[in-house]
Write a protein that holds these residues in place. Sequence first.
Motif, short mmCIF file in Angstrom:
data_model
loop_
_atom_site.label_atom_id
_atom_site.label_comp_id
_atom_site.label_asym_id
_atom_site.label_seq_id
_atom_site.Cartn_x
_atom_site.Cartn_y
_atom_site.Cartn_z
N LEU A 237 0.89 -1.16 0.00
CA LEU A 237 0.00 0.00 0.00
C LEU A 237 0.93 1.21 0.00
O LEU A 237 1.72 1.39 0.92
N ILE A 238 0.81 1.99 -1.06
CA ILE A 238 1.81 3.01 -1.34
C ILE A 238 1.21 4.39 -1.16
O ILE A 238 0.18 4.71 -1.78
N GLY A 239 1.83 5.23 -0.33
CA GLY A 239 1.35 6.59 -0.13
C GLY A 239 2.10 7.55 -1.04
O GLY A 239 1.78 7.71 -2.21
N GLY A 240 3.12 8.19 -0.48
CA GLY A 240 3.87 9.23 -1.20
C GLY A 240 4.26 8.84 -2.62
O GLY A 240 4.06 9.63 -3.57
N ALA A 241 4.80 7.64 -2.79
CA ALA A 241 5.30 7.24 -4.11
C ALA A 241 4.16 6.99 -5.11
O ALA A 241 4.41 6.90 -6.32
N SER A 242 2.92 6.91 -4.62
CA SER A 242 1.82 6.67 -5.57
C SER A 242 1.40 7.96 -6.28
O SER A 242 0.61 7.95 -7.21
N LEU A 243 1.96 9.09 -5.81
CA LEU A 243 1.63 10.37 -6.44
C LEU A 243 2.57 10.68 -7.60
O LEU A 243 2.40 11.68 -8.29
N LYS A 244 3.57 9.81 -7.79
CA LYS A 244 4.50 10.00 -8.91
C LYS A 244 4.34 8.81 -9.84
O LYS A 244 4.62 7.66 -9.43
N VAL A 245 3.91 9.08 -11.04
CA VAL A 245 3.58 7.99 -11.98
C VAL A 245 4.75 7.01 -12.12
O VAL A 245 4.56 5.80 -12.02
N ASP A 246 5.95 7.53 -12.34
CA ASP A 246 7.07 6.62 -12.61
C ASP A 246 7.40 5.75 -11.41
O ASP A 246 7.69 4.57 -11.53
N ASP A 247 7.35 6.36 -10.22
CA ASP A 247 7.64 5.59 -9.01
C ASP A 247 6.58 4.51 -8.78
O ASP A 247 6.89 3.36 -8.48
N PHE A 248 5.32 4.90 -8.93
CA PHE A 248 4.25 3.93 -8.71
C PHE A 248 4.35 2.79 -9.71
O PHE A 248 4.24 1.61 -9.35
#
Length: 258
Positions: A237-248
């Motif tokens: 379950l991803i918080g901060g990194a889910s707001l960046k397309v490449d990271d997610f």
Amino acid sequence: MPDRKPYVGGNWKMNTTSDSSTSLARGVCEACEAAQGAVDVVVFPPSPYLIGVASIFKSRPSAIRVGAQDLYHEAEGAFTGEVSVGMGADCGCEHALAGHSERRHVIGESDELINAKVKAMLAGGLTCVLCVGELLEEREAGKTNEVNERQLRTGLADVGLRQMENVVIAYEPVWAIGTGKTASPEDAQAAHEFIRGLLVELYNDDVANRTRIIYGGSVKPSNAATLFAQPDIDGGLIGGASLKVDDFAAIVKAASGA
Ligand code: PGA
């Protein structure tokens, strides 16, 4: 991850605007296309943007699903500010979080309220992601298992064996959420193993083997693969990194094992 399809959720929390939620959804759609069949990918936008985001995934068509960050257990009536399970489903949600640590510790939700929400979400046909996890002082006092056990026993009270098909457990140590501190793969695995053992006790071996237990707390592209390689960690379950397309997208790819 034996026989368990990995699950990756993107919890956008109280972020984005009408415009940025739309562009983030479009980006996630394109970037996660390749891994979609191998991983259940679900995004949890703020409630005002659910309809817009759901319509983007529908128009593609995409295997990415939309979930609510929280829903209230009562069906309708005088509950100012709340959003019911039926309303969430009406807006395109097929999944919902219950008991996220920010609901527990910032808003002050009790284990009992969370249990009511879990039951309402399941009765409403949604997949429920029940979040559990200990505070730093609880970990330091050696109470990690005790806290997870209490949150799970109460959170899953009166949830039947068959309903467990629609339950995902998210283990999220509170001290690792949004702090940049990740649990070590060994500590995370130990907690997941404990939770799976508890599912054997509460249900049976079959339920314990089938239930996805995902990890949350500062998951990033650089640590995702090592965490997901642990035998009892079935995604994140991803918080901060889910707001960046490449990271997610990189995290989703790591979950697909590619
Ligand atoms: P984080 O949040 O990835 O920003 O730590 C995880 C969560 O709260 O679900």
